[in-house]
Design an enzyme around this catalytic site. Structure first.
Site, PDB file in Angstrom:
ATOM      1  N   LYS A  84      59.577 103.698 -46.616  1.00  0.00           N
ATOM      2  CA  LYS A  84      58.159 104.098 -46.540  1.00  0.00           C
ATOM      3  C   LYS A  84      57.963 104.793 -45.196  1.00  0.00           C
ATOM      4  O   LYS A  84      57.799 104.154 -44.164  1.00  0.00           O
ATOM      5  CB  LYS A  84      57.268 102.848 -46.640  1.00  0.00           C
ATOM      6  CG  LYS A  84      55.941 103.064 -47.321  1.00  0.00           C
ATOM      7  CD  LYS A  84      54.976 103.951 -46.602  1.00  0.00           C
ATOM      8  CE  LYS A  84      54.279 103.304 -45.428  1.00  0.00           C
ATOM      9  NZ  LYS A  84      53.560 104.312 -44.610  1.00  0.00           N
TER      10      LYS A  84
ATOM     11  N   GLU B 106      61.146  96.712 -34.330  1.00  0.00           N
ATOM     12  CA  GLU B 106      61.167  97.512 -33.105  1.00  0.00           C
ATOM     13  C   GLU B 106      59.736  97.968 -32.866  1.00  0.00           C
ATOM     14  O   GLU B 106      59.194  98.769 -33.636  1.00  0.00           O
ATOM     15  CB  GLU B 106      62.132  98.691 -33.268  1.00  0.00           C
ATOM     16  CG  GLU B 106      63.569  98.181 -33.334  1.00  0.00           C
ATOM     17  CD  GLU B 106      64.594  99.224 -33.719  1.00  0.00           C
ATOM     18  OE1 GLU B 106      64.213 100.378 -33.964  1.00  0.00           O
ATOM     19  OE2 GLU B 106      65.768  98.864 -33.779  1.00  0.00           O
TER      20      GLU B 106
ATOM     21  N   CYS C 216      58.443 105.423 -28.034  1.00  0.00           N
ATOM     22  CA  CYS C 216      58.215 104.031 -27.634  1.00  0.00           C
ATOM     23  C   CYS C 216      58.850 103.725 -26.286  1.00  0.00           C
ATOM     24  O   CYS C 216      58.457 102.786 -25.610  1.00  0.00           O
ATOM     25  CB  CYS C 216      58.787 103.102 -28.686  1.00  0.00           C
ATOM     26  SG  CYS C 216      60.558 103.360 -28.930  1.00  0.00           S
TER      27      CYS C 216
ATOM     28  N   GLU D 101      49.498  99.758 -24.370  1.00  0.00           N
ATOM     29  CA  GLU D 101      50.269 100.950 -24.730  1.00  0.00           C
ATOM     30  C   GLU D 101      49.306 102.069 -25.130  1.00  0.00           C
ATOM     31  O   GLU D 101      48.441 101.872 -25.986  1.00  0.00           O
ATOM     32  CB  GLU D 101      51.202 100.636 -25.914  1.00  0.00           C
ATOM     33  CG  GLU D 101      52.080 101.819 -26.291  1.00  0.00           C
ATOM     34  CD  GLU D 101      52.896 101.580 -27.562  1.00  0.00           C
ATOM     35  OE1 GLU D 101      52.311 101.191 -28.588  1.00  0.00           O
ATOM     36  OE2 GLU D 101      54.121 101.793 -27.514  1.00  0.00           O
TER      37      GLU D 101
END
Ligand code: NAD
Ligand code: 6OD
Length: 481
Positions: A173, A249, A283, A385
Site C-alpha cells: 500500500k 520505521e 526521516c 518533527e
C-alpha cells in the site's frame, strides 16, 4: 492508476485525484481499493505462497529478483518521470538516489538472502550422546508493506526486496500521494517473470481505507511500515489484536553536532545536505543542529547563506536545490511550524516564508528553506518533527553537553557528528541514543547494515541479516544423533 491483484490490473468504483506538488494542478485519478479488493489481494498473495514461488529455492528467487533490478534499470527514465511527477523532486536526485537505490535493493537482498547461513550447535547430552541443532529459515507468509511518500520507490523496494528474497508474498500500500512508481513496479514485476500473486498493490488512504483494511486483515501475517510515529502507534494497536509481527520505521527529530575541531567547510556542506535534501522530507534529515561555541557564529552565518542560495528550479533543472512539499496539507503544517517558531521567539536567519515565482509554480507547495536560532531545547520547534526544509541551530560548550542535547528527544533515529577527533567520533557512536550515527557524512548507506530507530522512531531493525530476521520465521531442528 490501478490496483494490481493476482497478476492483473484492476479498477475500482471509487477514485481519488492525484495533484502535482509543483503546480497544484490535478494530474490523474487513482483507483481506491475497497475492502473487497484488499481481500482479493491478500487471497492472491496466500495462493501464490502455495504456487511456484513457494517451491523455489533461494538461489532461484535471487535470480528472479536480479531480473527485477534489470527491468527497473531498463525502465529507468519511466521510473524517474513517475517519481518526479508524484513528488516534484529534482531529476538529479531521482536519477542518482531514488531510482538506482530501487534497483540496488533487489540486488543486495537477492545476494544477502542467498548467502546468509543459519546457525547450528552440537549439544552434548547428559548420557554423553550428541544432538545436532540447526535453524531453518521459512517465509513468514503474506506481508503487508505500507510506505510513505517521501522516497516512494526507495522505501517501497527496501521492504519488498527482502520480503520476496525470503520467499514471502506481499500486498503493498503506497502513499496516496505517490501511487505511480509502485504501479510501475507492478509492471516491472510482471515483465521480470515474478509469478502472479507474489506482488500485489492496493491504492488508497490509511484509516477506513486500503491501509486499515490491510492491517486488520486476518490473512496478513506480518506488517512492515514506514511513516509517522502516530500512525505506527495506530497500526501497532491493530497488529496487537491480530498478534502480527511488526517492523516500524517512524519519525525523527535528528540532531547534528558540529565540533570546533571539525572541517567547517565539510560540516556546512554536509548540513546543507542533511537539512534540505528532498525539501527536508527525509526521516533522517537534521532538524536540530548544535554547534560548539567558538565556531557557532561563522557556521550559522554560512549555513544561512547557503540555505538562502539554494536554487528554486523546475524539477527538470539539474541544478534545482529546493523541491516542493508533497501536498497543500503538508505545506500548511510546515508553515504552521514557521509561525510557531516565531511565536516561540526564534530568530529567522534564512527563509521563513513562501517563494514567489511569477509562474505556474505559485500554485504548488513550495516553502523557503529556513534556518532558525535562539530557542531552547523544550520548545515545540526543537521537539516536534516538522519534515520540511528547516533546522534550528543552538550553541554548546563541551562534548557532554552536546551528547545530552542530542539525546534530549522523544525520537532516536539518526545523528550526525562533525569532528576530526577520532576518539570523540567513537564516543559519540556509543553515547548517542540513535539507531544510526554518521560521522563526517550523512545518509551514506550500506544495505548490509542495521537500519531503524530507538524510542518513538521505530520498532526493530531492517537491513542485511536483520531484514532476514524480520521476513522469516526460524525453526530450530534438534536431532538426537
Ligand atoms: P503517514 O504515517 O501519514 O503515512 C504512511 C503510510 O501509512 C501511507 O501509505 C498512509 O496511507 C498509511 N496510513 C496512514 N494511516 C494508516 C492507518 N491507520 N492504517 C494503515 N495505514 C495507514 O506518513 P507520511 O506522511 O506518508 O510520511 C512521513 C512520515 O514518515 C514522517 O514522520 C517521516 O519521518 C516518516 N518516515 C520514516 C522513515 C524511517 O525510515 N524511519 C522513512 C521515511 C519516512
Ligand atoms: O536508505 C534506506 O534504506 C532508508 N530506509 C532510508 C529512509 C529514509 C527516510 O526518509
Amino acid at each position: 492508476m490501478r490496483n494490481f491483484v493476482g497478476g492483473a490490473f484492476t479498477g475500482s468504483a471509487k477514485t481519488f485525484t492525484k495533484s502535482s506538488p509543483v503546480t497544484g494542478e490535478a494530474l490523474f485519478e487513482v483507483a481506491e481499493a475497497d475492502a473487497g479488493t484488499v481481500d482479493a489481494a491478500v487471497d492472491a498473495a496466500r495462493a501464490a505462497l502455495r504456487g511456484p514461488w513457494g517451491r523455489m529455492g533461494e538461489q532461484q528467487r535471487a535470480a528472479v529478483l536480479r531480473r527485477v533490478a534489470d527491468e527497473l534499470e531498463r525502465r529507468f527514465e519511466d521510473v524517474v518521470a513517475a517519481e518526479i511527477g508524484d513528488t516534484g523532486k529534482s531529476v538529479t536526485q531521482a536519477r542518482t538516489l531514488d531510482v538506482p537505490r530501487g534497483a540496488a535493493n533487489f540486488r543486495a537482498f537477492a545476494d544477502i538472502a542467498a548467502s546468509t547461513p543459519t546457525e547450528s550447535f552440537t549439544t552434548v547430552t547428559a548420557d554423553g550422546g550428541r544432538a545436532l541443532n540447526y535453524a531453518v529459515r521459512k517465509p513468514v507468509g503474506v506481508v503487508a508493506v505500507i510506505v510513505p511518500w517521501n522516497l516512494p520507490l526507495l522505501l517501497l523496494t527496501w521492504k519488498v526486496a527482502p520480503a520476496l528474497a525470503c520467499g514471502n508474498t506481499v500486498v503493498v500500500k503506497p502513499s496516496e500521494e505517490t501511487p505511480s512508481s509502485a504501479t510501475l513496479l507492478a509492471e516491472v514485476m510482471a515483465a521480470a517473470g515474478v509469478p502472479d500473486g507474489v506482488f500485489n498493490l492496493v491504492h488508497g488512504f490509511g484509516p477506513d481505507s486500503a491501509g486499515e483494511f490491510l492491517t486488520r486483515h486476518p490473512g496478513v501475517d506480518a506488517i512492515t511500515f514506514t511513516g509517522e510515529s502516530a500512525t505506527g502507534s495506530a497500526i501497532g494497536k491493530v497488529a496487537a489484536d491480530g498478534v502480527k509481527a511488526v517492523s516500524f520505521e517512524l519519525g525523527g527529530k535528528n540532531a547534528g553536532l558540529v565540533f570546533a575541531d571539525a572541517d567547517l567547510d565539510a560540516a556546512v556542506e554536509g548540513s546543507v545536505r542533511s537539512s534540505f535534501t528532498n525539501g527536508g522530507q527525509v526521516c533522517l534529515c537534521t532538524e536540530r543542529l548544535y554547534v560548539q561555541r567558538p565556531v557557532f557564529e561563522e557556521f550559522a552565518q554560512r549555513l544561512a547563506e547557503r540555505a538562502g542560495g539554494l536554487a528554486f528550479g523546475w524539477p527538470s533543472d539539474e541544478a534545482t536545490g529546493n523541491i516542493p512539499l508533497i501536498s497543500r496539507q503538508h505545506r500548511e503544517k510546515v508553515l504552521g511550524h514557521y509561525r510557531l517558531a516565531r511565536e516561540e521567539g526564534a530568530t529567522v536567519l534564512a527563509g521563513g516564508g513562501v517563494p514567489v515565482f511569477g509562474d505556474a509554480r505559485d500554485g504548488g507547495w513550495y516553502v523557503q528553506p529556513t534556518v532558525l536560532t535562539g530557542l531552547g531545547p523544550q520548545t515545540r520547534t526543537n521537539r516536534e518533527e516538522i519534515f520540511g526544509p528547516v533546522c534550528h541551530i543552538a550553541p554548546f560548550d563541551d562534548e557532554d553537553e552536546a551528547f545530552a542535547l542530542a539525546n534530549d528527544s522523544e525520537y532516536g533515529l539518526a545523528a550526525t557528528v562533525w569532528t576530526r577527533d577520532v576518539g570523540r567520533a567513537h564516543r559519540a557512536g556509543a553515547a548517542l541514543d540513535a539507531g544510526l550515527v554518521w560521522v563526517n557524512t550523512w545518509f551514506l548507506r550500506d544495505l548490509r547494515t542495521p537500519f531503524g530507530g530507538m524510542k518513538a522512531s521505530g520498532v526493530g531493525r531492517e537491513g542485511g541479516v536483520h531484514s532476514l530476521d524480520f521476513y522469516t520465521e526460524l525453526t530450530n531442528v534438534c536431532v538426537q544423533l
